[in-house]
Design a protein around this motif. Structure first.
Motif, PDB file in Angstrom:
ATOM      1  N   GLN A   1       0.812  -1.211   0.000  1.00  0.00           N
ATOM      2  CA  GLN A   1       0.000   0.000   0.000  1.00  0.00           C
ATOM      3  C   GLN A   1       0.854   1.273   0.000  1.00  0.00           C
ATOM      4  O   GLN A   1       0.331   2.375  -0.121  1.00  0.00           O
ATOM      5  CB  GLN A   1      -0.929   0.040   1.235  1.00  0.00           C
ATOM      6  N   TYR A   2       2.152   1.126   0.131  1.00  0.00           N
ATOM      7  CA  TYR A   2       3.036   2.287   0.231  1.00  0.00           C
ATOM      8  C   TYR A   2       4.040   2.294  -0.919  1.00  0.00           C
ATOM      9  O   TYR A   2       4.373   1.250  -1.486  1.00  0.00           O
ATOM     10  CB  TYR A   2       3.786   2.276   1.573  1.00  0.00           C
ATOM     11  N   GLU A   3       4.540   3.493  -1.229  1.00  0.00           N
ATOM     12  CA  GLU A   3       5.549   3.612  -2.278  1.00  0.00           C
ATOM     13  C   GLU A   3       6.881   3.054  -1.772  1.00  0.00           C
ATOM     14  O   GLU A   3       7.079   2.850  -0.584  1.00  0.00           O
ATOM     15  CB  GLU A   3       5.686   5.065  -2.750  1.00  0.00           C
ATOM     16  N   PHE A   4       7.803   2.817  -2.715  1.00  0.00           N
ATOM     17  CA  PHE A   4       8.945   1.951  -2.410  1.00  0.00           C
ATOM     18  C   PHE A   4       9.894   2.538  -1.382  1.00  0.00           C
ATOM     19  O   PHE A   4      10.503   1.802  -0.601  1.00  0.00           O
ATOM     20  CB  PHE A   4       9.689   1.585  -3.702  1.00  0.00           C
ATOM     21  N   ARG A   5      10.058   3.840  -1.324  1.00  0.00           N
ATOM     22  CA  ARG A   5      11.038   4.390  -0.377  1.00  0.00           C
ATOM     23  C   ARG A   5      10.532   4.275   1.060  1.00  0.00           C
ATOM     24  O   ARG A   5      11.318   4.012   1.976  1.00  0.00           O
ATOM     25  CB  ARG A   5      11.383   5.838  -0.742  1.00  0.00           C
TER      26      ARG A   5
END
Length: 827
Positions: free
Chosen positions: A733-737
């Protein structure tokens, strides 16, 4: 394109080609160059002039359904077949000039059986109806993930493309070669009305179907450009519209939920376009220009013609702007609209004609926007990157295998030197002719060399030969002394010479500071292994300091021993920031008693952020001096100086308040650094709740403070599922960083269970190596512990089955995926 990767190889791995030339003494001198297998164009029998694409998507399935039309001119009299790159694409039908023809697919693409005779120079059309489920070139982000329980909505539903180098072929049957440029038109059908679509060129249609609540978006690029530059960006966006003072329309596509981030992220965009037009001397060519942020991007940004995509890790508020802003990358991609888009290198060895220029002009923009010191500092950073690559091998800038450090920083450094040697006006005239002569076409290095001599009468072949066509960098050993009424520089070129790397020829700026305050300057061409330069001094005047390459304009290694008095004089009196900084660096090992007065004076006088940070680092290297200087360092207006203080200063009763106040710093990174330094110190044992309360409402940059809150909170909040919060942030659900930061935090907490292991598996299999590689590294560290290894084994045994507890979209793994994981983890 802005990238964060390099490709290096050892010099012994590359073949050489040698050319014998007669020297002045009639003895043959052999000059060698690295052989480059990539320095050629592919064969093709047609020249595509127009590509029209009609496309629909099923994003949940990662499916592309399209029809692409290629209008081409025949380059041969007989066309039995025409080939299009189309690896893995299923072809339904192929039409030649409206009539169905036979075709067959091979692993690399599509062979159309055209059977045309006597057609040289004629125009024909091939239309291809196809379906694809690509793993590269186009990416479907977030379509199978549920964000309904996450108000921050870190994962968005997006479709975006990345064509460079040869990835558009995975979702469009096409001649995917940089040497072929054509007009494009793109129509995207069936897009839900909540989403917007960006593509290259002009928006010529945006029609709503009220029955389905979907839209058709139509774009046209009326000028030819390379196929790898075709792009799509689709998602939920708001758009900031503006214009340059000359009327160029500018769009900035941004996420609607954070309008306060638009200004710091888009800062200077209009000014960048105007600066480049003035500096290059050629107007922006593509009509309108857009920037669009995208999630989980593979690189920094990409210069698609008229429509740059950039990673949303540059989507910053005013506080994050201090440490991570888009200005430099923005200028890099904007420069590509001229170098890469308007003119394109004919083959991979000419990549430097795109990336080096796109790295050079942002340095000039630093000078324009932020002053000469910022420009000098920028190019010092580029030179450092180039010299680091030179320690690996001697590949030249013009070579397809030279890697990022040659194509980006070394090439930019070489252009910086070229401008210095030619003079800025001559350089501009040459570049203007080069672009006007080859605009909308393809180029080789020889085209640039010819434009230089045609525009200015200056033959710079000697410069290109040593800096572009051959490799290596010079290393000088310099000594300075006064002999009578002369200042004497002894210069040796001491780098390792071989068949490729020879002695270098460069005009060098020398300066001598005199005891009466005057400065003598002279430029001398250094082209011998050993050379002596003598500069006459006024009668009876002493030389205080000698400078070699004043202002640090030449890419080089240098050994130059000086007395302490000379270094102190250089720090205090040198005209250029880099010369003063070099003196500062030379003092790192000195006792503080010898340099303290000079450092304090420099701290008072200097303004460049990294310079001030280095002064602070040296002043605070010893405990007593650090305490004495603490109030000035913590109270500095420069966030880099404050960071040095946070990281180096001794924590005690005297400095306690400085650290607590740092939790309100304007920099999110400084806040995190202060929090982590205080956390396990006895002096703050009773302040932990207060400290976490102070950052509780802050996400920080890419959630760095939110992650710190839960990681540290796990020690003092037994009733809060801190690990669970971090596991969620490590998930899809979150971006990669954010995911990488959360994974690292959980590793520090030594947290692992079967549920979390399954989330780690998903990350390892992700298309984005900037997620998969660091997560794999963390998993391998877990594997060193027997209990964790057993947890991975259990999770992998269940990975092929449904688990309703996992995040939506995390499907059972296939046998191929399980085998891949076993191989990566050594299970």
């Amino acid at each position: 394109m802005s990238r964060i990767i390099s490709v290096f190889g050892r010099a012994t791995a590359f073949a050489l080609v040698c050319v014998a030339q007669l020297g002045f003494a009639q003895f043959p001198e052999t000059t060698c160059y690295h052989v480059d297998a990539g320095a050629h164009e592919r064969n093709r029998n047609i020249d595509v002039e127009y590509m029209g694409l009609d496309v629909r998507f099923k994003p949940e399935l990662g499916e592309v359904n399209g029809v692409v039309l290629h209008r081409f001119k025949a380059l041969q009299n007989q066309l039995d077949t025409v080939f299009f790159d189309a690896p893995g694409i299923s072809i339904n039908k192929v039409y030649l000039d409206g009539k169905a023809i036979s075709f067959h697919s091979i692993p690399t693409g599509l062979v159309c059986e055209t059977h045309l005779e006597g057609v040289y120079g004629q125009t024909h059309e091939i239309s291809i109806d196809y379906q694809a489920h690509p793993k590269r070139g186009i990416y479907f982000i977030g379509w199978n993930h549920d964000n309904s329980d996450d108000p921050r909505r870190m994962t968005r539903k997006q479709i975006w493309t990345q064509g460079q180098g040869i990835d558009n072929r995975h979702w469009i049957p096409m001649i995917d070669d940089r040497g072929d440029k054509f007009i494009t038109a793109v129509s995207v059908y069936g897009i839900d009305d909540r989403y917007k679509v960006l593509s290259n060129g002009q928006l010529i249609g945006n029609k709503l179907d009220k029955k389905t609540n979907t839209r058709t978006w139509e774009y046209r690029m009326p000028k030819p450009h390379a196929g790898y530059l075709l792009m799509l960006g689709i998602g939920e966006y708001d758009i900031k519209d503006s214009k340059t003072s000359r009327g160029t329309p500018i769009q900035f596509w941004y996420y609607p939920e954070h309008p306060e981030r638009v200004e710091p992220t888009s800062k200077n965009t209009e000014d960048i376009i105007e600066f480049l037009e003035d500096e290059i001397g050629v107007p922006y060519a593509w009509g309108n220009y857009a920037n669009i942020m995208i999630q989980d991007f593979l690189y920094g940004a990409m210069e698609n013609t008229s429509a740059t995509t950039f990673g949303d890790f540059f989507w910053v508020d005013s506080r994050s702007f201090l440490d991570h802003n888009y200005i430099g990358v923005n200028c890099h991609e904007a420069t590509h609209q001229w170098f890469g888009d308007l003119i394109t290198g004919r083959h991979d060895a000419e990549q430097w004609l795109q990336e080096s220029f796109a790295t050079f002009y942002p340095g000039l923009y630093q000078g324009h926007a932020f002053g000469e010191d910022a420009q000098a500092w920028y190019f010092r950073g580029q030179m450092n990157g180039a010299l680091a690559a030179g320690r690996e091998n001697s590949l030249p800038v013009r070579h397809s295998a030279s890697g990022s450090s040659r194509h980006y920083p070394k090439g930019a450094s070489v252009l910086y030197m070229l401008q210095h040697v030619m003079g800025r006006d001559n350089y501009r005239h040459a570049i203007q002719l080069y672009l006007n002569r080859h605009g909308y076409g393809t180029v080789e290095t020889w085209d640039l060399q010819k434009a230089i001599i045609d525009a200015t009468g200056m033959n710079m072949d000697w410069f290109f030969d040593q800096w572009i066509h051959r490799g290596g960098e010079p290393k000088y050993r310099v000594r300075f002394s006064q002999i009578g009424n002369q200042g004497v520089f002894d210069i040796e070129q001491i780098h390792v010479r071989d068949a490729v790397v020879r002695e270098f020829r460069m005009p060098i700026d020398f300066a001598i500071h005199l005891s009466d305050g005057r400065i003598l300057r002279q430029t001398v061409t250094i082209d011998q292994l050993y050379q002596q330069v003598r500069i006459n001094l006024p009668e009876g005047i002493q030389a205080v300091l000698g400078l070699f390459d004043e202002g640090s304009l030449v890419l080089k290694h240098v050994e130059f021993e000086k007395s302490a008095q000379a270094w102190l004089a250089q720090l205090a009196n040198a005209k250029f920031t880099l010369d003063r900084y070099d003196a500062l660096v030379a003092m790192r090992s000195w006792p503080i008693s010898v340099k303290k007065e000079a450092l304090m004076a420099a701290f008072q006088k200097e303004t460049q952020s990294d310079f001030l940070a280095e002064v602070t680092r040296q002043l605070m290297a010893e405990e007593a001096e650090a305490l004495a200087f603490a109030s000035r360092a913590f109270g500095s207006s420069d966030h880099s100086v404050r960071r040095v203080a946070i990281n180096q200063c001794l924590i005690n009763d005297e400095t306690r308040s400085y650290f607590l106040n740092s939790l309100s710093d304007s920099s999110y990174e400084n806040i995190e650094a202060a929090l982590r330094r205080m956390w396990n110190h006895a002096l703050f044992s009773s302040d932990k709740n207060t400290m976490l309360d102070q950052i509780k409402s802050l996400d920080g940059y890419i959630n760095n403070l939110r992650i710190a809150y839960f990681e540290l909170g796990s020690e003092i909040y037994p009733d809060v599922n801190c690990a669970g919060q971090l596991v969620a942030m490590a998930g899809p659900q979150y971006e990669f960083r954010t995911r990488v930061q959360a994974v690292n935090a959980l590793r520090r907490m030594n947290h692992l269970d079967e549920y979390y292991a399954r989330i780690l598996f998903d990350a390892i299999l992700n298309f984005n190596s900037r997620l998969s590689n660091p997560v794999l590294s963390v998993c391998r560290s877990y594997m060193q512990e027997t209990t964790h290894r057993q947890t991975f084994e259990k999770a992998l045994a269940l990975a092929a089955t449904e688990n309703p507890l996992l995040p939506k979209g995390m499907n059972p793994l296939s046998s191929a995926e399980i085998a891949q994981l076993k191989g990566k983890l050594g299970l």
